[in-house]
Design an enzyme around this catalytic site. Structure first.
Site, PDB file in Angstrom:
ATOM      1  N   GLN A  99       0.847  -1.206   0.000  1.00 17.98           N
ATOM      2  CA  GLN A  99       0.000   0.000   0.000  1.00 17.98           C
ATOM      3  C   GLN A  99       0.877   1.249   0.000  1.00 17.98           C
ATOM      4  O   GLN A  99       1.693   1.455   0.899  1.00 17.98           O
ATOM      5  CB  GLN A  99      -0.937   0.019   1.217  1.00 17.98           C
ATOM      6  N   HIS A 105      -8.556   1.780  -1.537  1.00 18.78           N
ATOM      7  CA  HIS A 105      -8.876   1.714  -2.964  1.00 18.78           C
ATOM      8  C   HIS A 105      -8.731   0.290  -3.463  1.00 18.78           C
ATOM      9  O   HIS A 105      -7.944  -0.486  -2.933  1.00 18.78           O
ATOM     10  CB  HIS A 105      -7.968   2.648  -3.781  1.00 18.78           C
ATOM     11  N   PHE A 106      -9.507  -0.005  -4.491  1.00 22.15           N
ATOM     12  CA  PHE A 106      -9.413  -1.285  -5.190  1.00 22.15           C
ATOM     13  C   PHE A 106      -8.896  -1.021  -6.597  1.00 22.15           C
ATOM     14  O   PHE A 106      -9.373  -0.116  -7.277  1.00 22.15           O
ATOM     15  CB  PHE A 106     -10.796  -1.957  -5.287  1.00 22.15           C
TER      16      PHE A 106
HETATM   17  P1  AMP Z   1      -1.368   0.950  -3.819  1.00 20.86           P
HETATM   18  O1  AMP Z   1       0.023   0.407  -4.051  1.00 20.86           O
HETATM   19  O2  AMP Z   1      -2.402  -0.127  -3.779  1.00 20.86           O
HETATM   20  O3  AMP Z   1      -1.443   1.893  -2.627  1.00 20.86           O
HETATM   21  O4  AMP Z   1      -1.695   1.778  -5.118  1.00 20.86           O
HETATM   22  C1  AMP Z   1      -1.701   3.173  -5.217  1.00 20.86           C
HETATM   23  C2  AMP Z   1      -1.922   3.483  -6.672  1.00 20.86           C
HETATM   24  O5  AMP Z   1      -2.271   4.861  -6.781  1.00 20.86           O
HETATM   25  C3  AMP Z   1      -0.695   3.254  -7.556  1.00 20.86           C
HETATM   26  O6  AMP Z   1      -1.007   2.288  -8.550  1.00 20.86           O
HETATM   27  C4  AMP Z   1      -0.426   4.648  -8.165  1.00 20.86           C
HETATM   28  O7  AMP Z   1      -0.017   4.580  -9.508  1.00 20.86           O
HETATM   29  C5  AMP Z   1      -1.782   5.316  -8.015  1.00 20.86           C
HETATM   30  N1  AMP Z   1      -1.751   6.768  -7.964  1.00 20.86           N
HETATM   31  C6  AMP Z   1      -0.968   7.549  -7.167  1.00 20.86           C
HETATM   32  N2  AMP Z   1      -1.233   8.859  -7.372  1.00 20.86           N
HETATM   33  C7  AMP Z   1      -2.208   8.908  -8.321  1.00 20.86           C
HETATM   34  C8  AMP Z   1      -2.912   9.967  -8.961  1.00 20.86           C
HETATM   35  N3  AMP Z   1      -2.665  11.262  -8.691  1.00 20.86           N
HETATM   36  N4  AMP Z   1      -3.841   9.650  -9.886  1.00 20.86           N
HETATM   37  C9  AMP Z   1      -4.094   8.363 -10.188  1.00 20.86           C
HETATM   38  N5  AMP Z   1      -3.477   7.307  -9.608  1.00 20.86           N
HETATM   39  C10 AMP Z   1      -2.542   7.580  -8.696  1.00 20.86           C
END
Ligand code: AMP
Ligand code: ZN
Length: 155
Positions: A99, A105-106
């Site tokens: 994370q 988020h999913f």
């Molecule tokens: P996680 O590793 O499950 O916390 O995934 C977080 C996700 O958020 C990653 O795949 C990032 O690429 C995505 N992310 C981070 N900042 C943004 C943003 N501003 N807009 C869209 N996606 C984002």
């Protein structure tokens, strides 16, 4: 929540390529996609992850139900539009599980090709969009999601 990138998207302080939005849930394209059409389905309530979800009020229950509903609908949209042949749902709880954004988020990740494939690596940024491709994909997914929600009449 201060300094939360997804709260900033929800509050329109920073842009996102949206595919769904209601009072309770927002969905948009991941900025660093594993595959083209990679979406994030996000509650407007700031819960850190699944362990942090509270279902004490009717409002919280409605947010959580709609979140899970849109995870299903977004997956269905990927497949029924034939955007991709399948999809993975991925979800991370705490840094040790990958994370990086501390707002629940999913991930809905379209998968292309009909062969048996392994689960993709997180944060690979493997897919790159051509100019305007992300917007066009988001519009296709957004229309499909809206059509499924209307057809199912659950919201
Ligand atoms: P996680 O590793 O499950 O916390 O995934 C977080 C996700 O958020 C990653 O795949 C990032 O690429 C995505 N992310 C981070 N900042 C943004 C943003 N501003 N807009 C869209 N996606 C984002
Ligand atoms: Zn947040």
């Amino acid at each position: 929540m201060d300094n939360c990138i997804f709260c900033k998207i929800i509050n329109k302080e920073i842009p996102a390529t949206k595919v769904y939005e209601s009072d309770r849930v927002i969905a948009f394209l991941d900025i660093n996609p594993i595959e083209k059409g990679h979406m994030l389905i996000v509650p407007k309530q700031h819960w850190k992850n699944l362990a942090d979800v509270k279902l004490d009020t009717e409002k919280e229950i409605e947010i959580y139900e709609e979140l899970m509903y849109i995870v299903r609908v977004a997956t269905k949209a990927v497949i029924t539009t034939k955007l991709a042949d399948g999809a993975n749902i991925l979800q991370c709880n705490n840094a040790c599980a990958g994370q990086t954004v501390d707002h629940l988020h999913f991930h809905v990740i379209p998968r292309y090709g009909s062969e048996l494939a392994t689960v993709p690596a997180f944060n690979s940024g493997a897919a790159k969009y051509e100019p305007n491709e992300a917007q066009a994909l988001a519009e296709k997914l957004s229309s499909a999601i809206a059509a499924i929600v209307k057809d199912e009449e659950l919201l």
